[in-house]
Scaffold this active site. Structure first.
Site, mmCIF file in Angstrom:
data_model
loop_
_atom_site.group_PDB
_atom_site.id
_atom_site.type_symbol
_atom_site.label_atom_id
_atom_site.label_comp_id
_atom_site.label_asym_id
_atom_site.label_seq_id
_atom_site.Cartn_x
_atom_site.Cartn_y
_atom_site.Cartn_z
ATOM 1 N N SER A 287 -2.759 -9.785 -3.714
ATOM 2 C CA SER A 287 -2.205 -8.820 -2.774
ATOM 3 C C SER A 287 -1.102 -8.062 -3.485
ATOM 4 C CB SER A 287 -1.617 -9.531 -1.546
ATOM 5 O OG SER A 287 -0.826 -8.656 -0.762
ATOM 6 N N TYR B 38 3.331 -15.646 3.199
ATOM 7 C CA TYR B 38 2.242 -14.851 2.621
ATOM 8 C C TYR B 38 2.557 -14.483 1.168
ATOM 9 C CZ TYR B 38 -1.459 -11.386 2.202
ATOM 10 O OH TYR B 38 -2.578 -10.683 1.787
#
Length: 279
Positions: free
Chosen positions: A142, A155
């Protein structure tokens, strides 16, 4: 490094029931690649598999947090697919909340899915990949493995760790037939943020508002992201940015590694606000 030919051999895709993983499956099937699709959503897997024609497709319903299930599925995949030369790990989830709002259990759940699920499926399939004359592992990380925003600690923690795992494994396998790369998407219009989890301490309406604010910032079509990921796998690329925002953040974190948040804070303000009650 010689380009990887995926046609006629098998690619294993995790998180294949929805979003980028499903689009990668569609794209590879159209190119003649056989597929082993992994997801915890059996209904979604069956729907994707029903779309694909002309190639061998097997589906494997697996909770990636369960190491025994992961290794059992890897054995099943290896038995059904004698030539595996690519693994693309798309499985993952999201989590909203500040450190104060999140429990340790909530943060561990996300790390188990995003990080340890990636590690376990890679370890389980590495012998099969190593048996191929040439193979590549693509870990979908990501942009939050490059920059860590407020309100996304678990995350970012998990994705930074996926980045580290990918780089360390690439160095371990240097000189072997298996190459490793990581992809850093930003702003892809999947449902990950809208359907992700949030801390139980957050008002659901406030969490929905923050998730919607972040989703509104996404511009990259999932099919375009899938095409970039497939291209990175074929090219056996070590590092690939997906989306204009990813390229900008990559530069920003290099130029201002300790102060990039000063630039990111303002556009992300609504997306990281999980405390202000709705009026």
């Amino acid at each position: 490094m010689k380009r990887l030919d995926l046609t006629g051999s098998t690619t294993v895709i995790t998180g294949a029931a929805h979003g980028i993983g499903a689009d990668i499956a569609r794209l590879l099937a159209a190119r003649g690649a056989h597929l082993a699709l992994i997801d915890h959503d059996g209904t979604g897997l069956a729907a994707i598999a029903a779309e694909l024609r002309g190639v061998r497709v097997t589906t494997h319903v697996v909770d990636l947090r369960d190491d025994d299930a992961v290794f059992a599925s890897a054995a099943a995949i290896t038995a059904e697919h004698p030539r595996i030369n690519a693994l693309i790990t798309c499985a993952g989830s999201s989590m909203l909340g500040s450190l104060e709002q999140l429990t340790m259990e909530e943060m561990r759940w996300l790390t188990d899915v995003n990080l340890w699920g990636t590690v376990s499926v890679t370890k389980a399939l590495l012998p099969a990949l190593s048996a191929a004359p040439a193979a590549h592992i693509t870990h979908v990380a990501s942009v939050y493995a490059l920059a860590a925003p407020a309100g996304r600690i678990p995350y970012s923690l998990s994705k930074f760790a996926v980045r580290a795992f990918s780089e360390a494994l690439r160095h371990e396998l240097e000189g072997s037939s298996v190459s490793v790369g990581a992809v850093y998407p930003a702003g892809v219009r999947t449902g990950i943020i809208l359907h992700g989890r949030y801390a139980a301490a957050i008002d659901p309406a406030v969490a929905a508002r923050a998730a919607a604010a972040q989703a509104a910032m996404y511009h990259t079509d999932p099919a375009d992201a899938a095409a970039r990921i497939v291209r990175a796998t074929e090219r056996r690329a070590a590092r690939t940015m997906v989306g204009r925002e990813a390229r900008l953040i990559d530069v920003l974190t290099r130029v201002a590694p300790s102060s990039y948040w000063c630039v990111m804070r303002r556009p992300l303000r609504a997306a990281i606000d999980t405390t202000t009650p709705l009026s």
